[in-house]
Enzyme design. Structure first.
Site, PDB file in Angstrom:
ATOM      1  N   GLN A 159       0.824  -1.205   0.000  1.00 23.27           N
ATOM      2  CA  GLN A 159       0.000   0.000   0.000  1.00 23.27           C
ATOM      3  C   GLN A 159       0.861   1.258   0.000  1.00 23.27           C
ATOM      4  O   GLN A 159       2.052   1.228   0.317  1.00 23.27           O
ATOM      5  CB  GLN A 159      -0.924   0.013   1.214  1.00 23.27           C
ATOM      6  CG  GLN A 159      -0.201  -0.073   2.544  1.00 23.27           C
ATOM      7  CD  GLN A 159      -1.177  -0.266   3.691  1.00 23.27           C
ATOM      8  OE1 GLN A 159      -1.537   0.693   4.367  1.00 23.27           O
ATOM      9  NE2 GLN A 159      -1.614  -1.514   3.897  1.00 23.27           N
ATOM     10  N   HIS A 169       0.250   5.858   0.537  1.00 26.13           N
ATOM     11  CA  HIS A 169      -0.646   6.929   0.943  1.00 26.13           C
ATOM     12  C   HIS A 169      -0.297   8.189   0.154  1.00 26.13           C
ATOM     13  O   HIS A 169       0.874   8.458  -0.112  1.00 26.13           O
ATOM     14  CB  HIS A 169      -0.531   7.192   2.442  1.00 26.13           C
ATOM     15  CG  HIS A 169      -0.586   5.944   3.266  1.00 26.13           C
ATOM     16  ND1 HIS A 169      -1.678   5.103   3.273  1.00 26.13           N
ATOM     17  CD2 HIS A 169       0.330   5.359   4.082  1.00 26.13           C
ATOM     18  CE1 HIS A 169      -1.440   4.074   4.071  1.00 26.13           C
ATOM     19  NE2 HIS A 169      -0.222   4.209   4.570  1.00 26.13           N
ATOM     20  N   GLU A 228       3.716   8.514   8.292  1.00 26.58           N
ATOM     21  CA  GLU A 228       3.539   7.679   9.483  1.00 26.58           C
ATOM     22  C   GLU A 228       4.887   7.217  10.037  1.00 26.58           C
ATOM     23  O   GLU A 228       5.896   7.166   9.329  1.00 26.58           O
ATOM     24  CB  GLU A 228       2.656   6.469   9.172  1.00 26.58           C
ATOM     25  CG  GLU A 228       3.177   5.561   8.086  1.00 26.58           C
ATOM     26  CD  GLU A 228       2.150   4.502   7.664  1.00 26.58           C
ATOM     27  OE1 GLU A 228       2.544   3.336   7.520  1.00 26.58           O
ATOM     28  OE2 GLU A 228       0.959   4.853   7.472  1.00 26.58           O
ATOM     29  N   HIS A 274       4.696   0.233   0.622  1.00 23.77           N
ATOM     30  CA  HIS A 274       5.180  -0.479   1.800  1.00 23.77           C
ATOM     31  C   HIS A 274       4.177  -1.540   2.247  1.00 23.77           C
ATOM     32  O   HIS A 274       3.019  -1.546   1.809  1.00 23.77           O
ATOM     33  CB  HIS A 274       5.443   0.495   2.955  1.00 23.77           C
ATOM     34  CG  HIS A 274       4.202   1.197   3.456  1.00 23.77           C
ATOM     35  ND1 HIS A 274       3.664   2.291   2.822  1.00 23.77           N
ATOM     36  CD2 HIS A 274       3.401   0.944   4.525  1.00 23.77           C
ATOM     37  CE1 HIS A 274       2.584   2.694   3.486  1.00 23.77           C
ATOM     38  NE2 HIS A 274       2.399   1.888   4.513  1.00 23.77           N
ATOM     39  N   ARG A 314      -3.944   0.447  -2.517  1.00 26.35           N
ATOM     40  CA  ARG A 314      -3.334  -0.882  -2.421  1.00 26.35           C
ATOM     41  C   ARG A 314      -2.694  -1.286  -3.751  1.00 26.35           C
ATOM     42  O   ARG A 314      -3.140  -0.889  -4.811  1.00 26.35           O
ATOM     43  CB  ARG A 314      -4.379  -1.901  -1.980  1.00 26.35           C
ATOM     44  CG  ARG A 314      -4.892  -1.620  -0.570  1.00 26.35           C
ATOM     45  CD  ARG A 314      -6.021  -2.543  -0.150  1.00 26.35           C
ATOM     46  NE  ARG A 314      -6.400  -2.251   1.235  1.00 26.35           N
ATOM     47  CZ  ARG A 314      -7.264  -1.303   1.588  1.00 26.35           C
ATOM     48  NH1 ARG A 314      -7.846  -0.571   0.649  1.00 26.35           N
ATOM     49  NH2 ARG A 314      -7.539  -1.092   2.855  1.00 26.35           N
TER      50      ARG A 314
END
Length: 401
Positions: free
Chosen positions: A96, A98, A133, A263, A282
């Site tokens: 996935q 972001h 993140e 990742h 994804r």
């Protein structure tokens, strides 16, 4: 100070024991993947406010000045800009990525204009926010993240050369650059199902030989490829995963992932903090929808050498510094009955106890006890506070800027 009532997310890749053990509960009858602490609308924490149970996401706008502070409101609006999680992976997550801020805003507005409901399975952008993140390991933790540097990619691609994927292997005398990686990934995702299965079978066979030999750095990622193929047989994500850096973290070590990096967390338990977003594109290793076109638009294909985040020690607190403006994570270690005092307040905070127990005391006389697995929301207006006890705590607040 408000004790948090948090929701556990039951995803198929989760653990039946890790989060339950942290919370002092018996093993779950279904996988528990994430414990969310924060104010994301999809699974907001609850607090008790004026004698009633209320979602934190609903409570914040009405008390934004006291809960967030003027600086945080000016930077992020009347919302909690970060989301804290306990993540427990017994099986690999999907490949996935972001989006960055501009991509998230553009995609969210486009799907709204098209009338796609927020909870629709075909929805890609569920909010207009990016999602950098950080993951800090509580147990030994394995992850795949970012495309390997050119020299390592060249060795990985030897697994494709001469087989069904030979035509996709970049040719030329120069190093493998981002454009070449993009063409390779696009070619892999464009294969018809039968061709995908043939290619994956060929690569898995080559990986088996490398893994059995157990020599060289490629033996470890080849072993992961065999495992991934057991879980998702014939999925082209098995091949794409080999293109990514494989990273192992020991407890206390951390990894920062900026937006747009492909990742997958593979195995382990960690504390995860991120900008408050649920936008996920994804790329494989999942039964869920893969939006190939949007994924290719979002991904950063440049080769990446992974740098772990080395914590910066200040007293009993270790800071995991990142460039993300929305969050900062730190770890407080009280190895003997001792006291810690906050020295600055950047905005709202969440404190989570992962071992032992502690007592939080605010400048206005309020106090809260925290045991393992419990967390507390500390509004900005609470001011400086202290923690006394013995154990390990994680402190989440807004980042610099």
């Amino acid at each position: 100070m408000f004790p948090l009532e948090n929701r556990v997310q039951d995803y198929a890749w989760g653990s039946r024991t890790a989060i339950a053990s942290l919370l002092g509960q018996a093993p779950s009858d279904k996988p528990q993947a994430e414990l969310w602490m924060g104010a994301h609308p999809a699974a907001s924490s609850h607090i008790e406010l004026d004698g009633r149970r209320e979602r934190l996401v609903d409570a914040i706008p009405e008390r934004a000045e006291a809960f967030l502070g003027a600086s945080a409101i000016e930077r992020f609006g009347p919302r909690l800009p970060f989301l804290l999680k306990v993540l427990a992976a017994d099986q690999p997550l999907s490949l996935q990525a972001h989006p960055d801020e501009a991509q998230a805003r553009r995609g969210f507005e486009a799907e709204n204009a098209a009338g796609v409901p927020l909870d629709a399975p075909e929805r890609t952008y569920r909010d207009p926010n990016h999602k950098p993140e950080l993951i800090c390991a509580l147990t030994p933790f394995d992850a795949l993240c970012g495309f390997r540097p050119a020299d390592a990619l060249a060795e990985v691609l030897e697994l494709l050369a001469g087989g069904p994927g030979d035509a996709l292997v970049p040719r030329g005398n120069g190093p493998i650059d981002a454009a070449a990686v993009a063409r390779l990934v696009e070619g892999l995702l464009a294969l018809e199902p039968a061709a995908r299965r043939e290619l994956v079978a060929s690569v898995v066979e080559a990986c088996g030989a490398r893994a059995r030999a157990g020599q060289g750095w490629l033996a470890r990622p080849c072993a992961w490829a065999l495992r991934l193929n057991e879980l998702y047989p014939g999925d082209v994500g098995v091949v794409i995963a080999l293109l990514l850096n494989d990273v192992h973290l020991e407890p206390g070590e951390a990894l920062y992932l900026p937006p747009r990096r492909l990742h997958a967390y593979v195995h382990g338990v960690g504390i995860e903090i991120m900008a408050s977003s649920d936008n996920v594109l994804r790329g494989g290793l999942t039964p869920k929808r893969v939006n190939v076109g949007e994924l290719l638009r979002v991904l950063d294909f440049s080769p990446w050498r992974v740098d772990r985040v080395t914590p910066r020690l200040a007293g009993a607190e270790l800071f995991y510094d990142t460039p993300a403006p929305e969050f900062r994570l730190s770890r407080i270690e009280l190895d003997a009955p001792a006291a810690w005092r906050s020295t600055e307040r950047r905005g709202p905070e969440i404190v989570l106890c992962t071992r032992g127990q502690a007592r939080l005391a605010g400048a206005q006389g309020e106090a809260r006890d925290l045991r393992q697995g419990e967390s507390t929301f500390i509004p900005f207006a609470s001011g400086i506070y202290t923690i006394e006890g013995q154990g390990q705590l994680f402190r989440a607040t807004v980042g610099g800027g």
